[in-house]
Design a protein around this motif. Structure first.
Motif, PDB file in Angstrom:
ATOM      1  N   GLN A 255      -9.693  11.654   0.086  1.00  0.00           N
ATOM      2  CA  GLN A 255      -9.105  11.432   1.406  1.00  0.00           C
ATOM      3  C   GLN A 255      -8.092  10.305   1.495  1.00  0.00           C
ATOM      4  OE1 GLN A 255     -12.898  10.915   3.390  1.00  0.00           O
ATOM      5  NE2 GLN A 255     -12.813  13.001   4.223  1.00  0.00           N
ATOM      6  N   ALA A 256      -8.028   9.431   0.488  1.00  0.00           N
ATOM      7  CA  ALA A 256      -7.031   8.358   0.564  1.00  0.00           C
ATOM      8  C   ALA A 256      -5.640   8.973   0.506  1.00  0.00           C
ATOM      9  CB  ALA A 256      -7.226   7.371  -0.582  1.00  0.00           C
ATOM     10  N   ARG A 257      -4.743   8.414   1.299  1.00  0.00           N
ATOM     11  CA  ARG A 257      -3.389   8.962   1.329  1.00  0.00           C
ATOM     12  C   ARG A 257      -2.689   8.702   0.002  1.00  0.00           C
ATOM     13  NH1 ARG A 257       0.837   5.726   1.844  1.00  0.00           N
ATOM     14  NH2 ARG A 257       0.521   3.492   2.170  1.00  0.00           N
ATOM     15  N   ARG A 258      -1.630   9.438  -0.254  1.00  0.00           N
ATOM     16  CA  ARG A 258      -0.881   9.266  -1.493  1.00  0.00           C
ATOM     17  C   ARG A 258      -0.180   7.911  -1.492  1.00  0.00           C
ATOM     18  NH1 ARG A 258       2.729  14.359  -3.086  1.00  0.00           N
ATOM     19  NH2 ARG A 258       2.981  12.975  -4.894  1.00  0.00           N
TER      20      ARG A 258
ATOM     21  N   HIS B  23     -15.100   9.842  -1.398  1.00  0.00           N
ATOM     22  CA  HIS B  23     -14.247   9.804  -0.209  1.00  0.00           C
ATOM     23  C   HIS B  23     -12.831   9.382  -0.581  1.00  0.00           C
ATOM     24  CE1 HIS B  23     -16.375  10.525   3.610  1.00  0.00           C
ATOM     25  NE2 HIS B  23     -17.476  10.073   3.019  1.00  0.00           N
TER      26      HIS B  23
ATOM     27  N   ALA C 274     -12.890   8.861   6.794  1.00  0.00           N
ATOM     28  CA  ALA C 274     -11.689   9.680   6.614  1.00  0.00           C
ATOM     29  C   ALA C 274     -10.516   9.103   7.400  1.00  0.00           C
ATOM     30  CB  ALA C 274     -11.964  11.116   7.054  1.00  0.00           C
ATOM     31  N   GLU C 275     -10.744   8.712   8.647  1.00  0.00           N
ATOM     32  CA  GLU C 275      -9.671   8.134   9.461  1.00  0.00           C
ATOM     33  C   GLU C 275      -9.164   6.831   8.842  1.00  0.00           C
ATOM     34  OE1 GLU C 275     -11.244   9.866  13.791  1.00  0.00           O
ATOM     35  OE2 GLU C 275     -11.529   7.749  13.253  1.00  0.00           O
TER      36      GLU C 275
ATOM     37  N   ARG D 137      -7.082   7.640   5.576  1.00  0.00           N
ATOM     38  CA  ARG D 137      -5.795   8.298   5.831  1.00  0.00           C
ATOM     39  C   ARG D 137      -4.775   7.360   6.458  1.00  0.00           C
ATOM     40  NH1 ARG D 137      -9.188  13.429   7.960  1.00  0.00           N
ATOM     41  NH2 ARG D 137      -9.460  14.480   5.956  1.00  0.00           N
ATOM     42  N   GLY D 138      -5.270   6.316   7.137  1.00  0.00           N
ATOM     43  CA  GLY D 138      -4.348   5.381   7.770  1.00  0.00           C
ATOM     44  C   GLY D 138      -4.146   4.094   7.006  1.00  0.00           C
TER      45      GLY D 138
END
Length: 416
Positions: A126-129, A122, A101-102, A105-106
């Motif tokens: 959880q991947a950012r836009r 995942h 997740a970390e 997101r980054g």
């Protein structure tokens, strides 16, 4: 483009690892490419990722490493996000849930590619836009359990694309999964050309390779080869690979008195030097998600006698041109296919030449080109979405500003 692959364990051995390295290494000739491995259990990977591909990991399982995380409480706590339906609950944990997740997101990239169902879930969640989200299917939808299919049907609509390794599996995905707006594309695995001369068709060896597992049906191949030996005792069979079936196969060879004709060779890396010693490849599987060994043999100049099992062989072999397709589980048909090539030197060499020619379509450059087009289209679509979002925002902002100016002007008129 900046392309990031997320893989279970890039330091192990397996078809998914090999084809990911092949694809990443070729894409890295023109793009910024990294492979992120959830686990790392050894210092150096078995396969070389290439000088231009960055390789990093999320969880360190090397016991002699200062970063070892296998004793952490989080690692011993079951995963709550990685889908239990995939059956990897003993490997994935609360620690991997957090680390993945970390990472997602980054992650700042244009395209992120998952290589197994749980990792694709995942990515979907959880991947950012911004990045295009691509989930690869290296097995087949039909081999997944009903709970896993339900999980994928729930979360895969948030992906931008799903790729399968065969057209047959792509059709199954389109028919059975409700994935509105998700592109489902069939892109085969890639196999590089071997750095040695192809087989010349003179060696009296049939070669088979793969895990010694029930689905490979090496017991059927051994029984078929017993019939081959009865007619052509000058030919022999080598089977490369390791697995739980070795003991049973060894016992079958001894029982049939084939110990001078059938050899269990164990695993071999690389395998190309072994392929070129032979003249015919053999595959007797009841199921193949793709058929990596078929392509490997063809790239070394061997025609392959393969069962026409789901899903890959029929999409790889042009029956009667560069190999032969035979019914699944039929000992007599497999033996007849082998003997047809064994007894006809000219046919064997002609099919071997066509196998070498036709298998060029699986070259990493060809396959990477197809992925490159897909990624560029998805990234462009994402940029268009972002552009439209920004344009819509700007228009709304302008509209609000104009409305505010109108209100201000109206208040001034009323005050006057």
């Amino acid at each position: 483009m900046h392309i990031s692959f997320l893989i279970h364990n890039a330091y192990g051995i397996g078809g998914t690892i090999r084809t990911t390295y092949n694809l990443a290494g070729t894409l890295a000739e023109h793009h910024d490419v990294e492979i992120v491995s959830v686990f790392r259990h050894r210092d150096e990977p078995v396969f070389a990722p290439g000088d231009k591909v960055r390789l990093r990991h999320l969880v360190d399982l090397r016991k002699d490493s200062p970063g070892y995380e296998g004793d952490e409480l989080e690692y011993r706590t079951p995963a709550s996000f990685f889908p239990a339906a995939e059956g990897r609950y003993k490997q994935y944990s609360a620690l991997t849930d957090r680390k993945i997740a970390e990472h997602l997101r980054g992650l700042d990239c244009d395209v992120i590619v998952g290589t197994r169902p749980g990792l694709n879930v995942h990515i979907a969640q959880q991947a950012r836009r911004g990045p295009a989200r691509v989930g690869q299917e290296h097995l087949t939808l039909s081999t997944h359990s009903s709970p896993l299919k339900l999980t994928l049907r729930t979360h895969y609509p948030r992906l931008d694309a799903v790729t399968t390794v065969t057209e047959a599996d792509a059709r199954t995905y389109r028919k059975l999964m409700r994935l509105p707006g998700v592109r489902v594309e069939a892109v085969p695995n890639s196999i590089p050309a071997p750095a040695l001369a192809p087989a010349d068709g003179s060696g009296k060896w049939v070669i088979a390779a793969g895990r010694l597992a029930p689905a490979k049906r090496y017991d059927v191949l051994i029984r078929a080869f017993e019939k081959v030996v009865a007619e052509r005792p000058d030919w022999r069979l080598r089977i490369y690979g390791a697995g739980a079936e070795r003991g049973k196969l060894r016992a079958l060879i001894d029982k049939r008195g084939l110990y001078n004709h059938v050899y269990l060779m164990g695993p071999a890396t690389p395998l190309e030097p072994e392929w070129v010693k032979g003249s015919i490849g053999a595959v007797t599987s009841s199921l193949e998600s793709f058929g990596m060994t078929i392509v490997e043999a063809m790239r070394c100049g061997l025609p392959v006698v393969s069962t026409d099992c789901p899903h890959g062989p029929g999409e790889i072999i042009d029956d009667g041109v560069d190999g032969l397709l035979v019914p699944v589980g039929k000992v007599d048909a497999i033996a007849a296919g082998l003997l047809r090539l064994i007894n006809d030197d000219e046919l064997r060499r002609r099919m071997g030449a066509k196998a070498l020619e036709n298998s060029a379509r699986f070259d990493p450059a060809e396959v990477a080109g197809r992925y490159e087009s897909l990624f560029a289209d998805l990234a462009g679509r994402g940029n268009l979405r972002g552009s439209l979002h920004r344009t819509r925002g700007a228009l709304l902002s302008s509209a609000f500003q104009a409305k505010d100016r109108s209100r201000t002007a109206l208040r001034r008129v009323r005050a006057a």
